[in-house]
Design a protein around this motif. Structure first.
Motif, PDB file in Angstrom:
ATOM      1  N   THR A 350       9.545  11.398  -3.218  1.00  0.00           N
ATOM      2  CA  THR A 350       9.443  10.121  -3.928  1.00  0.00           C
ATOM      3  C   THR A 350      10.646   9.970  -4.844  1.00  0.00           C
ATOM      4  N   PHE A 358       3.227   7.473  -0.333  1.00  0.00           N
ATOM      5  CA  PHE A 358       2.279   6.762   0.527  1.00  0.00           C
ATOM      6  C   PHE A 358       3.023   6.192   1.731  1.00  0.00           C
ATOM      7  N   PHE A 359       2.287   6.002   2.810  1.00  0.00           N
ATOM      8  CA  PHE A 359       2.922   5.588   4.062  1.00  0.00           C
ATOM      9  C   PHE A 359       3.661   4.259   3.932  1.00  0.00           C
ATOM     10  N   GLU A 360       3.207   3.398   3.042  1.00  0.00           N
ATOM     11  CA  GLU A 360       3.874   2.111   2.862  1.00  0.00           C
ATOM     12  C   GLU A 360       5.305   2.275   2.359  1.00  0.00           C
ATOM     13  N   GLN A 361       5.619   3.437   1.806  1.00  0.00           N
ATOM     14  CA  GLN A 361       6.964   3.666   1.290  1.00  0.00           C
ATOM     15  C   GLN A 361       7.921   4.163   2.361  1.00  0.00           C
ATOM     16  N   ASP A 364      10.836   1.468   8.043  1.00  0.00           N
ATOM     17  CA  ASP A 364      10.477   1.060   9.405  1.00  0.00           C
ATOM     18  C   ASP A 364      11.493   1.552  10.422  1.00  0.00           C
ATOM     19  N   ASP A 420      -2.599  10.609   1.343  1.00  0.00           N
ATOM     20  CA  ASP A 420      -2.665   9.354   2.097  1.00  0.00           C
ATOM     21  C   ASP A 420      -2.770   9.709   3.571  1.00  0.00           C
ATOM     22  N   ARG A 422      -3.278   8.369   7.647  1.00  0.00           N
ATOM     23  CA  ARG A 422      -3.200   7.283   8.612  1.00  0.00           C
ATOM     24  C   ARG A 422      -3.222   7.875  10.021  1.00  0.00           C
TER      25      ARG A 422
END
Length: 455
Positions: A350, A358-361, A364, A420, A422
């Motif tokens: 981080t 978290f995966f949102e970070q 893509d 987290d 997923r």
């Protein structure tokens, strides 16, 4: 600019650089000591090097510890503490806080095989690396010495006024031909003055000259008191004496502390062939320390044995050679029969170092500098690797349910502390799991609560 201070240590982190005011001769002997340490440990690169147009920039690699050459002391801190080291001049208070955390990691991980230190040992306040080594070795050695000193039979010979053991006829009829008052004898004596105890005493005296913490000094003094009848020897003699040491049921309990004492003295210039007997190098690979630490934490949380470097499959199983073996950092089956594949990443994941990842970070697209040793998010290559491990485990065990994946990374912040989870492309439950790096009252608190509930 960092100053050596002639006695004041140069402090920096692994995988970092700093400009130092050292003479050309000082830089030469430091590089020489680092080179000899590299050779002694069969490494491809030395732990540090000097670069720059004038050679005044010191660069470190993935090793943490101390290098002492003549009047220069270099302390290399874990990269997770870079925020502390770079904040300002590292005073003893900051250094001490880092040492306390490092002692906790080494204790829990059993990195030296020593993981039975009582609470009193952890409550000490080490101020430098020598304090850490002294507490780790001293507490364990003193506990074993209190049980009893190891003894061995040593063959002795001398001239005596009465027969002791057996008579050495050759010496008696030659050297003592006209000495009727002396008898050349040879006998075995059961004594504690053996090479292993000499190694212990030598390492304690060496550390005692460098420690700053009162508790560390006291435990070393207590050990030396127990060894007061043991001959004092220099490091070279101590190490030479234990070459080819043979273990038995009476000395086996000292094996762990023996290995640490031996490794400490092997860092001296005597064994490094660095040309200066005052040279000392002792470094730790923090990637390995973190892997051992995570293993201990997982075993405490899941209450099962964890296999490390488990061969989970092959990428080309049909080939006679070149099958490309796949080894997972951790592999285990939980109490409810679910298989897990785990991995440890010793780096900041981080950017602000305050909250969990978290995966949102995650990005893509690929394109970030994933080779950076710290300060970057998880690499897509790591995700692909772990999901392939999980798929191989599923196929090898002929399971319908894909194993869970746990990626562990160090957590040093004070923000949100949570995992987290997923589903990955192969339907594995992929979990990003932060691991606290500071001492906890309960080892299970090192992992987030939701992991405790899963285990």
């Amino acid at each position: 600019m960092t100053d050596s201070g002639f006695g004041k240590p140069i402090r920096l982190c692994e995988w970092s650089s700093a400009d130092v005011e050292l003479s050309e001769e000082q830089r030469r002997v430091i590089e020489e000591a680092a080179l000899h340490w590299k050779i002694a440990n069969n490494l491809s690169q030395p732990p540090l090097e000097f670069t720059g147009s004038q050679g005044k920039t010191i660069n470190t690699r993935e090793y943490v510890g101390v290098i002492e050459v003549a009047d220069v002391v270099i302390e290399i801190f874990p990269k997770l503490d870079k925020r502390l080291v770079e904040k300002s001049t590292v005073d003893d208070e900051i250094a001490g806080s880092v040492m306390v955390d490092l002692l906790w990691l080494l204790d829990i991980s059993g990195h030296f095989g020593i993981n039975e230190i009582d609470d009193a040992g952890i409550k000490e306040s080490p101020e430098n690396f020598f304090d850490v080594f002294a507490i780790l070795m001293g507490k364990h050695l003193l506990a074993e010495l209190n049980v009893g000193l190891p003894h061995t039979y040593v063959k002795l010979s001398d001239d005596s006024r009465m027969v002791r053991g057996k008579i050495c006829l050759l010496d008696q009829i030659t050297r003592n031909m006209n000495r009727y008052d002396l008898i050349s004898c040879e006998w075995d004596e059961f004594t504690p003055d053996m090479p292993m105890n000499q190694l212990f005493k030598c390492s304690c005296r060496f550390l005692q000259q460098h420690v700053q913490d009162g508790g560390a000094f006291k435990v070393l003094t207590d050990c030396i008191t127990q060894l007061e009848d043991i001959t004092d020897v220099d490091p070279l003699t101590a190490l030479t004496g234990v070459m080819g040491h043979r273990w038995d049921r009476h000395t086996e309990r000292f094996r762990i502390v023996f290995d640490l004492a031996k490794r400490l003295l092997q860092g001296c210039g005597y064994m490094l062939s660095a040309g200066d007997a005052t040279t000392f190098v002792f470094l730790l690979n923090m990637n390995k320390v973190f892997e051992d630490y995570v293993k201990a934490v997982l075993e405490a949380s899941f209450n099962v044995g964890i296999e490390t470097q488990k061969m989970v499959g092959e990428l080309f199983p049909q080939l006679p050679k070149g099958r490309v073996l796949q080894k997972a950092d951790y592999y285990w089956c939980s109490k409810d029969g679910v298989f897990w594949v785990g991995d440890a990443k010793y780096k900041h994941l981080t950017k602000d170092q305050s909250s969990a990842l978290f995966f949102e970070q995650l990005p893509d697209e690929e394109g970030n500098d994933y080779s950076a040793p710290a300060g970057s998010v998880i690499s897509p290559n790591d995700i692909r690797q772990l999901t392939v491990y999980a798929e191989l485990v599923r196929r090898n065990n002929k399971e319908k349910i894909v194993p869970n994946i746990l990626l562990c990374y160090p957590f040093i912040g004070d923000g949100k502390f949570a995992s987290d989870t997923r589903p990955a492309w192969n339907n594995s439950n992929f979990t990003l799991c932060p691991v606290k790096m500071k001492r906890q009252a309960n080892l299970k608190n090192v992992l987030p609560q939701d992991i405790q509930e899963t285990s």
